[in-house]
Scaffold this active site. Structure first.
Site, PDB file in Angstrom:
ATOM      1  N   HIS A  12       0.834  -1.220   0.000  1.00 11.44           N
ATOM      2  CA  HIS A  12       0.000   0.000   0.000  1.00 11.44           C
ATOM      3  C   HIS A  12       0.861   1.259   0.000  1.00 11.44           C
ATOM      4  CE1 HIS A  12      -3.360  -2.652   1.312  1.00 11.44           C
ATOM      5  NE2 HIS A  12      -2.408  -3.229   2.030  1.00 11.44           N
ATOM      6  N   LYS A  34      16.843  21.122  -9.845  1.00 11.74           N
ATOM      7  CA  LYS A  34      16.144  19.892 -10.201  1.00 11.74           C
ATOM      8  C   LYS A  34      17.037  18.845 -10.857  1.00 11.74           C
ATOM      9  CE  LYS A  34      11.820  19.880 -10.619  1.00 11.74           C
ATOM     10  NZ  LYS A  34      10.997  18.844 -10.128  1.00 11.74           N
TER      11      LYS A  34
END
Ligand code: ARG
Length: 457
Positions: free
Chosen positions: A153, A280
């Site tokens: 999950h 980034k």
């Protein structure tokens, strides 16, 4: 430009309209079958000689001329690659060219050519897949006992090792390789001799044709040859499953290398920056793999839909099989190559991975199982450890913040020596069943995987 050669036309009083020609022509994509069409046509010429339709020298003249046919230029006016080859043969070998099509239909020719082409693509893709599997094992080598968090999950679940995780993908790709090999067997049946749908009206030695073209055997029913493309769908289905696995690996690694997870480092060579945000380092290679997976699923769905409900046997709808096949093969091959480069250059951050596995109570199951081993019924053990976790969350404590004495004081069913299991490495050792995550088991599994991979090449 002079009117292009057509392989039909006698029963027509007018030629095809410009609109219909443009709409139906396929040479701009089926040109990829050119080499297969030449190989198949040469084999057919020899088969006609064996059947007494052509003399041996005639067949050899045709073969020599076929060898001189150049690949179709971009502006070739022909309807499809088969028509192009016959027209060029006419230019190079004169009247003999019009005898090559004796007993042969484009319906079987297109099946033959596509099978020959696909066989080569399957071999190429299987090779790239073995390369990726090798890269996974290479990455696993140093990490048989390196602890990482395992997830269900997308929540931290139990500690596993990096090698165990990588071997999970090895197994998925192993099955993909099996599926490709099985697909190849069904693709590799020789269809020539089927005619348009009813079988050739000449004594063609189909087995000899199969041998000459490297097929495992011949197809059994001429109508089936004209009508079906399930072997192409087998490939698209195998490619889709393979891409699904690649896409899940991509998704995992995008997450694991994010600042939020932070325990996997992708190499500079497979990431890109932002034109605006200087900090980034984006995982574009993996995102593209995930994106291309969608395209390959689309290819599968496209041909699946095309084939549904077609009356037997050939229908022109089936010309639409090729573009999805070509695209799926190209995208799958490219994705495999990219994935291999990512896997080969990624670096695990073992300390960060261990920290993620040591925090967040991934060891709760280990503790409950230790209680069960000491005689506490599992449900009681589960409840007890659940209470310990709840209390820890209240106090902001991690597993390693507890001492053996404190555990014992929390509940006497905990023995002080159970505190050992608060370290993720300890519980891992107990998972020594075949297929489990214990380092010694993983080490054997890794060796076995290497042996299996070697047996493939
Ligand atoms: N270009 C056609 C295809 O790819 C070849 C077969 C044509 N046959 C026909 N009956 N029109 O399917």
């Amino acid at each position: 430009m002079e009117a292009p050669l057509k392989l039909w036309g006698g029963r027509f009083q007018e030629g095809p309209s410009e609109t219909f020609q443009r709409f139906s022509w396929s040479l701009h994509f089926d040109r990829r079958l050119f080499e297969a069409d030449i190989a198949g046509s040469k084999a057919w010429a020899r088969a006609l000689a064996r059947a007494g339709v052509l003399t041996r020298p005639e067949a050899e003249t045709i073969c020599a001329a076929l060898d001189r046919v150049p690949p179709p230029p971009p502006d070739a006016p022909d309807e499809d690659v088969h028509t192009y080859v016959i027209r060029m043969l006419g230019e190079l070998a004169g009247g003999l060219a019009s005898r090559l099509h004796t007993g042969r239909s484009r319906n079987e020719q297109v099946s033959l050519d596509t099978r020959l082409w696909l066989r080569g693509e399957i071999d190429r893709i299987a090779g790239l897949l073995r390369g990726l599997m090798g890269a996974l094992l290479g990455q696993a080598d140093a990490h048989v006992s390196t602890v990482i968090p395992g997830y269900t999950h997308l929540r931290r679940a139990q500690p596993v090792t990096w090698a165990h995780y990588l071997l999970a993908y090895f197994e998925m790709f192993w099955r993909d390789h099996e599926r490709l090999a099985q697909t190849r067997q069904r693709v590799n049946r020789m269809p020539l001799g089927s005619g348009a749908l009813a079988g050739a009206g000449f004594p063609i030695d189909r087995e000899a044709l199969a041998r000459e073209l490297g097929f495992d055997g011949i197809t059994a029913n001429s109508m089936d040859v004209s009508a079906d493309r399930d072997w192409a769908l087998d490939f698209l289905s195998a490619a889709s499953l393979l891409m699904m696995h690649l896409s899940r690996l991509a998704e995992d690694w995008i997450l694991y290398s994010s600042d939020e997870f932070g325990w996997l480092e992708l190499s500079d060579g497979v990431t890109s920056g932002s034109s605006l945000m200087p900090q980034k380092k984006n995982p574009d290679s993996l995102e593209l793999i995930r994106g291309k997976c969608g395209r390959v699923f689309g290819c599968f769905t496209s041909l699946f839909m095309t084939m549904k409900g077609l009356p037997l046997t050939y229908n022109r709808d089936m010309q639409e099989d090729k573009e999805p096949l070509f695209e799926a093969a190209d995208q799958t091959a490219a994705s495999l190559e990219m994935a291999r480069a990512v896997v080969e250059t990624a670096r695990l951050r073992p300390e960060a991975a261990r920290r993620a596995a040591a925090e967040g109570w991934l060891v709760a199951t280990d503790l409950a199982e230790a209680l069960a081993r000491s005689g506490v019924p599992f449900h009681d053990a589960h409840r007890l450890v659940g209470r310990l976790v709840l209390e820890s969350l209240r106090q902001g404590r991690q597993p390693q913040d507890w001492t053996g004495e404190e555990l014992h004081a929390f509940d006497p069913r905990f023995t002080p020596e159970m505190a050992r299991l608060l370290e993720p490495e300890e519980g891992l050792k107990t998972r020594a069943v075949p297929g489990g995550a214990a380092p010694q088991t993983v080490s054997a599994a890794l060796e076995e995987a290497r042996r299996r991979l070697e047996s493939l090449s």
